[in-house]
Design a protein around this motif. Structure first.
Motif, PDB file in Angstrom:
ATOM      1  N   LEU A  20      32.004  40.395  35.406  1.00 20.48           N
ATOM      2  CA  LEU A  20      32.600  40.277  34.084  1.00 20.48           C
ATOM      3  C   LEU A  20      33.038  38.845  33.814  1.00 20.48           C
ATOM      4  O   LEU A  20      32.870  38.325  32.706  1.00 20.48           O
ATOM      5  N   ILE A  21      33.578  38.197  34.821  1.00 22.08           N
ATOM      6  CA  ILE A  21      34.029  36.810  34.667  1.00 22.08           C
ATOM      7  C   ILE A  21      32.853  35.888  34.375  1.00 22.08           C
ATOM      8  O   ILE A  21      32.872  35.092  33.429  1.00 22.08           O
ATOM      9  N   GLY A  96      43.248  43.859  29.637  1.00 23.68           N
ATOM     10  CA  GLY A  96      43.042  42.410  29.719  1.00 23.68           C
ATOM     11  C   GLY A  96      41.604  41.991  29.892  1.00 23.68           C
ATOM     12  O   GLY A  96      41.310  40.792  29.870  1.00 23.68           O
ATOM     13  N   ALA A  97      40.664  42.951  30.066  1.00 25.69           N
ATOM     14  CA  ALA A  97      39.263  42.587  30.297  1.00 25.69           C
ATOM     15  C   ALA A  97      38.657  41.902  29.082  1.00 25.69           C
ATOM     16  O   ALA A  97      37.910  40.917  29.213  1.00 25.69           O
ATOM     17  N   ASP A  98      38.964  42.420  27.879  1.00 28.36           N
ATOM     18  CA  ASP A  98      38.391  41.824  26.673  1.00 28.36           C
ATOM     19  C   ASP A  98      38.901  40.406  26.456  1.00 28.36           C
ATOM     20  O   ASP A  98      38.139  39.501  26.094  1.00 28.36           O
ATOM     21  N   ARG A  99      40.210  40.201  26.716  1.00 30.17           N
ATOM     22  CA  ARG A  99      40.793  38.867  26.563  1.00 30.17           C
ATOM     23  C   ARG A  99      40.184  37.885  27.564  1.00 30.17           C
ATOM     24  O   ARG A  99      39.884  36.745  27.223  1.00 30.17           O
ATOM     25  N   LEU A 100      39.989  38.345  28.801  1.00 34.05           N
ATOM     26  CA  LEU A 100      39.412  37.490  29.820  1.00 34.05           C
ATOM     27  C   LEU A 100      37.969  37.126  29.473  1.00 34.05           C
ATOM     28  O   LEU A 100      37.548  35.979  29.653  1.00 34.05           O
ATOM     29  N   LEU A 154      41.492  25.849  25.013  1.00 32.89           N
ATOM     30  CA  LEU A 154      41.901  27.139  24.457  1.00 32.89           C
ATOM     31  C   LEU A 154      41.552  28.280  25.407  1.00 32.89           C
ATOM     32  O   LEU A 154      42.365  29.186  25.629  1.00 32.89           O
ATOM     33  N   GLY A 155      40.345  28.239  25.984  1.00 31.70           N
ATOM     34  CA  GLY A 155      39.950  29.274  26.929  1.00 31.70           C
ATOM     35  C   GLY A 155      40.841  29.285  28.157  1.00 31.70           C
ATOM     36  O   GLY A 155      41.245  30.351  28.636  1.00 31.70           O
ATOM     37  N   ALA A 156      41.165  28.095  28.674  1.00 30.31           N
ATOM     38  CA  ALA A 156      42.040  28.009  29.847  1.00 30.31           C
ATOM     39  C   ALA A 156      43.435  28.547  29.523  1.00 30.31           C
ATOM     40  O   ALA A 156      44.066  29.220  30.343  1.00 30.31           O
ATOM     41  N   TYR A 157      43.922  28.260  28.307  1.00 29.07           N
ATOM     42  CA  TYR A 157      45.239  28.757  27.898  1.00 29.07           C
ATOM     43  C   TYR A 157      45.243  30.285  27.813  1.00 29.07           C
ATOM     44  O   TYR A 157      46.185  30.943  28.265  1.00 29.07           O
ATOM     45  N   LEU A 158      44.188  30.860  27.239  1.00 30.95           N
ATOM     46  CA  LEU A 158      44.107  32.309  27.121  1.00 30.95           C
ATOM     47  C   LEU A 158      44.026  32.977  28.488  1.00 30.95           C
ATOM     48  O   LEU A 158      44.596  34.051  28.702  1.00 30.95           O
TER      49      LEU A 158
END
Length: 268
Positions: A20-21, A96-100, A154-158
């Protein structure tokens, strides 16, 4: 959903699988390539993949072919991302999967533009963001910041604050200052009004004879040179064309003083 229910491919982030990652990274990277190719190559037509090569510019069929091969590679990367997403579909319902997935896609999107800038624009020189302007560095840096660093940050912050927004908020003052510095870096490459002086940085292996040939071809006048002879200040106020230096070993041409300081590593 527990960590045990998502299989043996755990990545150590909330028990979510590595597939997923990496699906997020691959999808974002592929979408970054599509965004670049469709917008810049086809709609705006600012450059093609090999626009920086004189031989390639003589054959539009070659330019279109290499653009097509580039898009085929992006299709392959995006397809790999969809395959990884399908393999991890059981874990997608986890908290949290969708956010990741979205955060990693943003990181992949930004990573594509950073890689393209460093490799294609500044190391290989096969194209620049805009080939039809005098100050190509400004557009390179603007694209690098807006579509590279900002999505990556932004991705790292999320990712870091993925617990439903419960993480510590970034103070507005330092965040705003950091954003201003990033934007100012691109704006620093803008030419000064009515200033005919350009800084020329020569690539490794450029001989003095090549540099002199570039000076003659540009119609400019040498004002200053670094002790290493890799950075020149040239006056082209008499109607010269500084871009002619690119045919004689130049790595970077800018209307700002940026190369004289930030690229002082060239003396090593």
């Amino acid at each position: 959903m527990t960590a045990a229910s998502v299989g043996p491919e755990e990545a150590g982030r909330g028990g979510l699988p590595a597939t997923l990652i990496w699906a997020g990274y691959a999808l974002g990277f592929g979408l970054g390539g599509f965004f670049d190719g469709i917008l810049l190559h086809q709609i705006l037509q600012w450059h093609h993949l090999l626009s920086g090569l004189e031989e390639a510019r003589q054959d539009i069929r070659l330019l279109i072919l290499t653009d097509g091969l580039f898009h085929a590679l992006m299709y392959a990367i995006a397809a790999a991302g969809f395959w990884l997403l399908w393999r991890s579909r059981a874990a997608f319902a986890a908290s949290g999967a969708d956010r990741l997935l979205f955060a990693n896609a943003m990181i992949g999107f930004g990573a594509w533009h950073i890689l393209d800038s460093v490799l294609s624009h500044w190391i290989l020189g096969i194209h620049r963001i805009r080939m039809d302007v005098e100050n190509q560095l400004f557009w390179d840096l603007l694209w690098f910041v807006v579509f590279g660093l900002v999505p990556l940050a932004l991705g790292a912050y999320l990712r870091r604050n993925g617990n439903g927004g419960g993480g510590r908020r970034v103070p507005k003052g330092p965040a705003g200052l950091a954003l201003a510095v990033l934007i100012a870096g691109a704006l620093a490459a803008l030419p000064a009004p009515d200033d005919g002086t350009v800084m020329v940085v020569f690539g490794p292996g450029t001989t003095p004879a090549q540099a002199i040939e570039g000076l003659e071809a540009s119609g400019g006048r040498l004002l200053w040179s670094h002790a290493s002879e890799t950075v020149w200040a040239v006056d082209i106020s008499g109607g010269g064309d500084a871009n002619r230096f690119y045919d004689h070993g130049a790595l970077l041409i800018s209307n700002s003083i940026l190369p004289a300081g930030c690229l002082d590593w060239t003396q090593l």
